[in-house]
Design a protein around this motif. Structure first.
Motif, short mmCIF file in Angstrom:
data_model
loop_
_atom_site.label_atom_id
_atom_site.label_comp_id
_atom_site.label_asym_id
_atom_site.label_seq_id
_atom_site.Cartn_x
_atom_site.Cartn_y
_atom_site.Cartn_z
N MET A 45 0.82 -1.22 0.00
CA MET A 45 0.00 0.00 0.00
C MET A 45 0.86 1.27 0.00
O MET A 45 0.61 2.19 -0.80
CB MET A 45 -0.96 0.01 1.19
CG MET A 45 -2.09 -1.00 1.09
SD MET A 45 -3.12 -0.80 -0.39
CE MET A 45 -2.61 -2.24 -1.34
N PRO A 46 1.87 1.39 0.86
CA PRO A 46 2.71 2.60 0.79
C PRO A 46 3.42 2.73 -0.56
O PRO A 46 3.57 3.84 -1.08
CB PRO A 46 3.72 2.39 1.92
CG PRO A 46 3.05 1.47 2.87
CD PRO A 46 2.23 0.54 2.02
N ALA A 47 3.85 1.59 -1.14
CA ALA A 47 4.56 1.65 -2.42
C ALA A 47 3.63 2.08 -3.56
O ALA A 47 4.08 2.71 -4.52
CB ALA A 47 5.18 0.30 -2.73
N LEU A 48 2.35 1.73 -3.47
CA LEU A 48 1.43 2.06 -4.55
C LEU A 48 1.27 3.57 -4.73
O LEU A 48 0.93 4.03 -5.83
CB LEU A 48 0.07 1.42 -4.30
CG LEU A 48 -0.04 -0.07 -4.66
CD1 LEU A 48 -1.43 -0.59 -4.35
CD2 LEU A 48 0.32 -0.31 -6.12
N SER A 49 1.50 4.33 -3.69
CA SER A 49 1.41 5.79 -3.85
C SER A 49 2.45 6.28 -4.85
O SER A 49 2.20 7.20 -5.63
CB SER A 49 1.59 6.49 -2.50
OG SER A 49 2.90 6.27 -1.99
N VAL A 50 3.61 5.65 -4.83
CA VAL A 50 4.68 6.00 -5.78
C VAL A 50 4.32 5.52 -7.18
O VAL A 50 4.47 6.23 -8.17
CB VAL A 50 6.02 5.41 -5.33
CG1 VAL A 50 7.13 5.73 -6.33
CG2 VAL A 50 6.39 5.91 -3.94
#
Length: 293
Positions: A108-113
């Motif tokens: 989930m945090p990586a998907l923002s990138v």
């Protein structure tokens, strides 16, 4: 004859001043250029050029038609370019599956990138700890933890899934801190399932392997729930580092046996071989390898 080719010849004839110059610009013979012009005039039922042995003149309709041809050819060129860009640029909905803990804490945090990098892509993520069928369930890719069976799927390896043993300060104050791995057998150990509460295996700095029999009164089939149980002092937990490391850094949990190595599990992203031609899938797989390798 293709009407767009004929329009291109006509536009060149107007701009170059003659059919022979238009033929040279279009890489065709003068006879073929004349055929294109006659085809247009027959199609329209109107004369476009008045030609003499020395020069040509646009008719009133031909002048208006020239402007329209320029606009039509511009729109066709822009549409072709847009279609080509869509084939090359990632776009559309991407449906993927990922394990619950990894998906919640890392993906989930990586998907923002990823989503900022590819604004034309939308992602539908299904978090579950079972092995999904990509074909039957309509997934384009899945992140899997553990050894992979032989299959027709293509697998790209990611960084191994590291584990960590932790307990809350409250639990350790009540029950004491285990000094050696063998001491774990005297503690309440939290588990994902009863099958996981047989042995915990640790390797020390001398590469000596220690298999410790463990037991406990609580099993929960959810990693996040096990984390919460450990935070409330219900026992010692063995779970992925991505799930526990923030609590360790904040002092809510204490890492045990940091000088020992716990067995890690391989992690991969898998997909069907014929799907990799999709720019959106290729961009996502490459992003995962870049981010988690």
């Amino acid at each position: 004859m293709d009407v767009f080719d004929s329009m291109r010849v006509y536009v060149q004839a107007v701009e170059k001043g003659s059919l022979s110059a238009a033929a040279t610009a279009c890489g065709i013979s003068a006879t073929m250029a004349g055929n294109h012009l006659r085809t247009l005039e027959k199609r329209l039922g109107m004369q476009l050029l008045q030609r003499t042995t020395r020069r040509q003149h646009l008719t009133a309709f031909g002048e208006d038609y020239y402007a329209r041809c320029k606009e039509i050819l511009r729109l066709v060129a822009e549409t072709d370019a847009q279609a080509q860009n869509l084939q090359l640029a990632p776009a559309g909905k991407l449906r993927i599956s990922a394990p619950v803990s990894f998906g919640t804490e890392a993906l989930m945090p990586a998907l923002s990138v990823y989503l900022a990098r590819y604004p034309e892509v939308s992602v539908d993520v299904a978090l579950c700890d079972r092995v999904v069928d990509l074909v039957e369930e309509g997934f384009e890719a899945a992140i899997r933890i553990g050894a992979l069976p032989d299959s027709a799927l293509i697998a790209r390896p990611l960084a191994p899934y590291r584990l960590m043993i932790c307990a809350s300060p409250d639990y350790l104050a009540r029950r004491g801190t285990p000094a050696t791995p063998e001491d774990l057998s005297q503690h309440d150990c939290l588990s994902f399932s009863p099958a996981a509460l047989v042995h915990w295996r640790l390797t020390d700095t001398q590469d000596d392997i220690c298999r410790v029999p463990v037991s406990g009164r609580l099993q929960v089939n959810n990693g996040q729930a096990l984390r919460v149980a450990a935070l409330h002092g219900l026992g010692i937990v063995l779970q992925p580092a991505i799930l526990l490391q923030a609590d360790v850094q904040a002092g809510r949990l204490v890492q045990l046996f940091a000088n020992h190595t716990l067995p890690s599990r391989p992690m991969s992203v898998v997909y069907l071989p014929d799907r990799y031609r999709s720019p959106k899938l290729r961009s996502f797989v490459d992003f995962l390898v870049e981010r988690f390798s």
